[in-house]
Motif scaffolding. Structure first.
Motif, PDB file in Angstrom:
ATOM      1  N   ASP A 231       2.539   4.895 -18.611  1.00 38.87           N
ATOM      2  CA  ASP A 231       3.160   6.106 -18.617  1.00 38.87           C
ATOM      3  C   ASP A 231       3.855   6.223 -17.306  1.00 38.87           C
ATOM      4  O   ASP A 231       2.849   7.015 -16.665  1.00 38.87           O
ATOM      5  N   ILE A 232       4.861   6.244 -16.868  1.00 41.61           N
ATOM      6  CA  ILE A 232       5.205   6.602 -15.452  1.00 41.61           C
ATOM      7  C   ILE A 232       4.921   7.968 -15.253  1.00 41.61           C
ATOM      8  O   ILE A 232       5.565   9.115 -15.859  1.00 41.61           O
ATOM      9  N   THR A 233       4.444   8.420 -14.118  1.00 40.49           N
ATOM     10  CA  THR A 233       4.067   9.641 -13.566  1.00 40.49           C
ATOM     11  C   THR A 233       4.342   9.811 -12.344  1.00 40.49           C
ATOM     12  O   THR A 233       3.916   9.189 -11.296  1.00 40.49           O
ATOM     13  N   HIS A 234       4.943  10.986 -11.902  1.00 37.72           N
ATOM     14  CA  HIS A 234       5.270  11.371 -10.592  1.00 37.72           C
ATOM     15  C   HIS A 234       4.192  12.473 -10.309  1.00 37.72           C
ATOM     16  O   HIS A 234       4.279  13.682 -10.815  1.00 37.72           O
TER      17      HIS A 234
ATOM     18  N   THR B 284       1.039  -1.235   0.245  1.00 33.67           N
ATOM     19  CA  THR B 284       0.112  -0.040  -0.034  1.00 33.67           C
ATOM     20  C   THR B 284       0.853   1.302   0.052  1.00 33.67           C
ATOM     21  O   THR B 284       0.515   2.362   0.447  1.00 33.67           O
ATOM     22  N   ASP B 285       2.084   1.025  -0.545  1.00 38.19           N
ATOM     23  CA  ASP B 285       3.060   2.311  -0.294  1.00 38.19           C
ATOM     24  C   ASP B 285       2.943   3.363  -1.654  1.00 38.19           C
ATOM     25  O   ASP B 285       1.915   3.266  -2.334  1.00 38.19           O
ATOM     26  N   ASN B 286       3.765   4.054  -1.567  1.00 37.83           N
ATOM     27  CA  ASN B 286       3.301   5.448  -2.400  1.00 37.83           C
ATOM     28  C   ASN B 286       4.057   5.147  -4.005  1.00 37.83           C
ATOM     29  O   ASN B 286       3.933   5.975  -4.762  1.00 37.83           O
TER      30      ASN B 286
ATOM     31  N   TYR C  73       2.326  15.427  -0.682  1.00 37.96           N
ATOM     32  CA  TYR C  73       2.517  14.055  -0.859  1.00 37.96           C
ATOM     33  C   TYR C  73       3.012  13.481  -2.096  1.00 37.96           C
ATOM     34  O   TYR C  73       3.219  14.427  -2.974  1.00 37.96           O
ATOM     35  N   TYR C  74       3.508  12.479  -2.557  1.00 36.52           N
ATOM     36  CA  TYR C  74       4.118  12.044  -3.638  1.00 36.52           C
ATOM     37  C   TYR C  74       3.579  10.645  -3.926  1.00 36.52           C
ATOM     38  O   TYR C  74       3.714   9.612  -2.805  1.00 36.52           O
TER      39      TYR C  74
ATOM     40  N   PHE D 115      -3.457   1.019  -5.846  1.00 34.81           N
ATOM     41  CA  PHE D 115      -3.699   1.703  -5.029  1.00 34.81           C
ATOM     42  C   PHE D 115      -2.646   2.108  -4.214  1.00 34.81           C
ATOM     43  O   PHE D 115      -1.507   1.513  -4.279  1.00 34.81           O
ATOM     44  N   GLY D 116      -2.470   3.234  -3.405  1.00 30.15           N
ATOM     45  CA  GLY D 116      -1.371   3.543  -2.731  1.00 30.15           C
ATOM     46  C   GLY D 116      -1.856   4.504  -1.725  1.00 30.15           C
ATOM     47  O   GLY D 116      -3.022   5.130  -1.516  1.00 30.15           O
ATOM     48  N   ARG D 117      -1.053   4.733  -0.401  1.00 31.16           N
ATOM     49  CA  ARG D 117      -1.593   5.556   0.571  1.00 31.16           C
ATOM     50  C   ARG D 117      -0.241   6.125   1.060  1.00 31.16           C
ATOM     51  O   ARG D 117       1.011   6.023   1.004  1.00 31.16           O
ATOM     52  N   PHE D 118      -0.589   7.392   1.315  1.00 29.17           N
ATOM     53  CA  PHE D 118       0.517   8.409   2.003  1.00 29.17           C
ATOM     54  C   PHE D 118       0.093   9.194   2.860  1.00 29.17           C
ATOM     55  O   PHE D 118      -0.872  10.068   2.769  1.00 29.17           O
ATOM     56  N   THR D 119       0.676   9.202   4.137  1.00 21.31           N
ATOM     57  CA  THR D 119       0.692  10.075   5.266  1.00 21.31           C
ATOM     58  C   THR D 119       1.418  11.358   5.119  1.00 21.31           C
ATOM     59  O   THR D 119       2.923  11.267   4.916  1.00 21.31           O
ATOM     60  N   THR D 120       0.850  12.545   5.159  1.00 19.75           N
ATOM     61  CA  THR D 120       1.882  13.868   4.915  1.00 19.75           C
ATOM     62  C   THR D 120       2.320  14.164   6.213  1.00 19.75           C
ATOM     63  O   THR D 120       1.891  14.046   7.399  1.00 19.75           O
TER      64      THR D 120
END
Lengths: 229, 225
Positions: free
Chosen positions: B72-75, B55-57, B135-136, B124-129
């Motif tokens: 297409d890789i997107t940041h 579940t990482d970013n 976030y990234y 799916f991904g999750r990020f805690t600010t």
């Protein structure tokens, strides 16, 4: 012997200072990379036996809450952050840092862990973070606690793709058990040990006693291929 | 303009400029009033029914596997801001989207599409600010899905409370966007602009990576307790 001041030399600028002295009037700071080249690389130490043998269902950067559960993990809430840099001091983009550590009762996310019966079901025990161009990482976790035979520590691994760049541990600066810790002492001299420590400082504005720990990581020029799994 | 506040962007009305010589920035709240709160969008039926093992970013690489996802890789970057424009610390940002073949990480969607599903896409991904509110994610540029324009689903939570559910759209998909129900359900162009980002070529990338920036201003959907 030059006097060693661990506070001034955090992350290893001592070499840089010496170089300035030696070259005296040379404007070293105008030469590209002259200063940066002196960054000390973060020492690597053993991975230990408890890298999760089965990854948790949740691998995000908040180790206190697992997926949609409500109860947080037990422990001193710590905001762990830093920048991952290459030997020239440039931030490293697109590297993945993984951390893992025991819960507040001393249990790892590992089938062979001690203290299994006391395991905190709400502690994620492992987290992963991929850096953007700033090289910065951030985890919300707990302050590490001691368990038999070891001073408190947080394990971490830095990878790019599947290539392991560094495997090491973060210790608590000033913890009384550090002096007796085999892993820390095995990392090298005082300077190397200092490069593995972070201060866990109270956050002034926090009403619930949260801590902040800053820990920058400098990746060495030669990744240790032998550690690849 | 060297405003000490926030870099002007499309989230700001030109209203501030219209204020002319008045020192609008010295008036508390004057600036905040100009922020467009990010509108909500439907959650849709495919929030993962079983969360992935990872579940990482980074949505492109699953745990220790080697093969990355196709696309297409997107940041994807941005900040979570409160209605006054302050960064929100400890906000949990979740994103989910279909893979490069249009398959969601949801049994109701993937059933019958197993052969098409990209097994390497995290979906799916999750990020805690932290205190910067930033976030990234590393993910793929969203692709069209039958009946929908390309989009990335977002959910923002804090302390178990759901603060916003929305979707992010690609500015370059003008035709598909114009025909999209949820997107055109927002009648105000400024509202649509607030959930639309440019997927721009990343400077210096030799493999055609993209960058997209999407700031989220909370305040539209406080949870009803």
């Amino acid at each position: 012997m030059t006097p060693f001041d661990p506070f001034l030399s955090r992350r290893g600028f001592l070499g840089g200072a010496l170089a300035v002295g030696a070259t005296a009037l040379t404007p070293w700071f105008t030469r590209r990379g002259a200063f940066a080249a002196e960054l000390m690389k973060t020492p690597s130490v053993t991975e230990g036996p408890f890298y999760p043998d089965k990854l948790p269902l949740d691998t995000d950067n908040d180790l206190l809450i697992i997926n949609d559960t409500i109860s947080p993990a037990v422990g001193d809430i710590t905001h762990l952050m830093g920048v991952i840099k290459d030997p020239d001091g440039a931030p490293m983009k697109g590297v993945t840092i993984e951390i893992w550590q025991v819960d507040n009762g001393g249990a790892y996310i590992h089938s062979g862990t001690g203290n299994k019966t006391k395991q905190d079901k709400h502690f994620q025990g492992f987290g992963r973070f991929t850096t953007d161009k700033t090289g910065a990482y951030y985890f919300r976790t707990i302050k590490p606690v001691p368990y038999p035979g070891r001073t408190p520590h947080i394990h971490y691994k830095v990878k790019r793709g599947n290539k392991e760049l560094l495997c090491s541990q973060i210790m608590i600066s000033g913890h009384e058990q550090n002096a007796r810790d085999g892993v820390l002492r095995g990392a090298g001299g005082l300077l190397e040990q200092e490069l593995m420590m972070a201060e866990f400082k109270p956050i002034q504005e926090s009403k619930i006693g949260e801590l902040e720990a800053k820990f920058d990581i400098v990746i060495g020029k030669t990744p240790d291929e032998s550690r690849r799994r | 303009m060297s405003s000490p506040l926030i870099i002007p962007n499309r989230r700001l009305f030109l209203g501030t400029a219209a204020a002319g010589l008045a020192s609008w920035w010295t008036v508390p709240g004057a600036f905040a009033d100009e922020l467009v709160k990010t509108p909500k969008q439907t959650e849709g039926p495919f929030y993962p029914d079983k969360l992935p093992l990872d579940t990482d970013n980074d949505l492109l690489v699953l745990n220790d596997t080697i093969t990355p996802a196709v696309g297409d890789i997107t940041h994807l970057t941005g900040r979570i801001l409160d209605s006054k424009g302050n960064p929100v610390r400890g906000a949990v940002v979740e994103i989910w989207q279909c893979d490069g073949n249009g398959v969601y990480l949801h049994s109701a969607d993937s059933k019958g599409k197993q052969d098409k599903q990209d097994k390497h896409f995290q979906g799916f991904g999750r990020f805690t600010t932290d205190k910067t509110g930033a976030y990234y994610f590393r993910t793929i540029k969203p692709v069209p899905y039958p009946g929908r324009t390309p989009h990335i689903h977002y959910k923002v939570k804090k302390g178990g409370k759901e603060l916003l559910v929305t979707q992010l759209y690609n500015a370059a998909e003008k035709e598909r966007n114009a025909k999209d129900g949820p997107y055109m359900g927002l009648k105000d162009e400024k509202q649509r602009a607030a959930i639309t980002a440019e997927f721009a070529k990343m400077k210096g990338s030799k493999i055609g990576e993209l960058t997209a920036s999407f700031d989220i201003v909370l305040g539209v959907t406080p949870e009803v307790d």
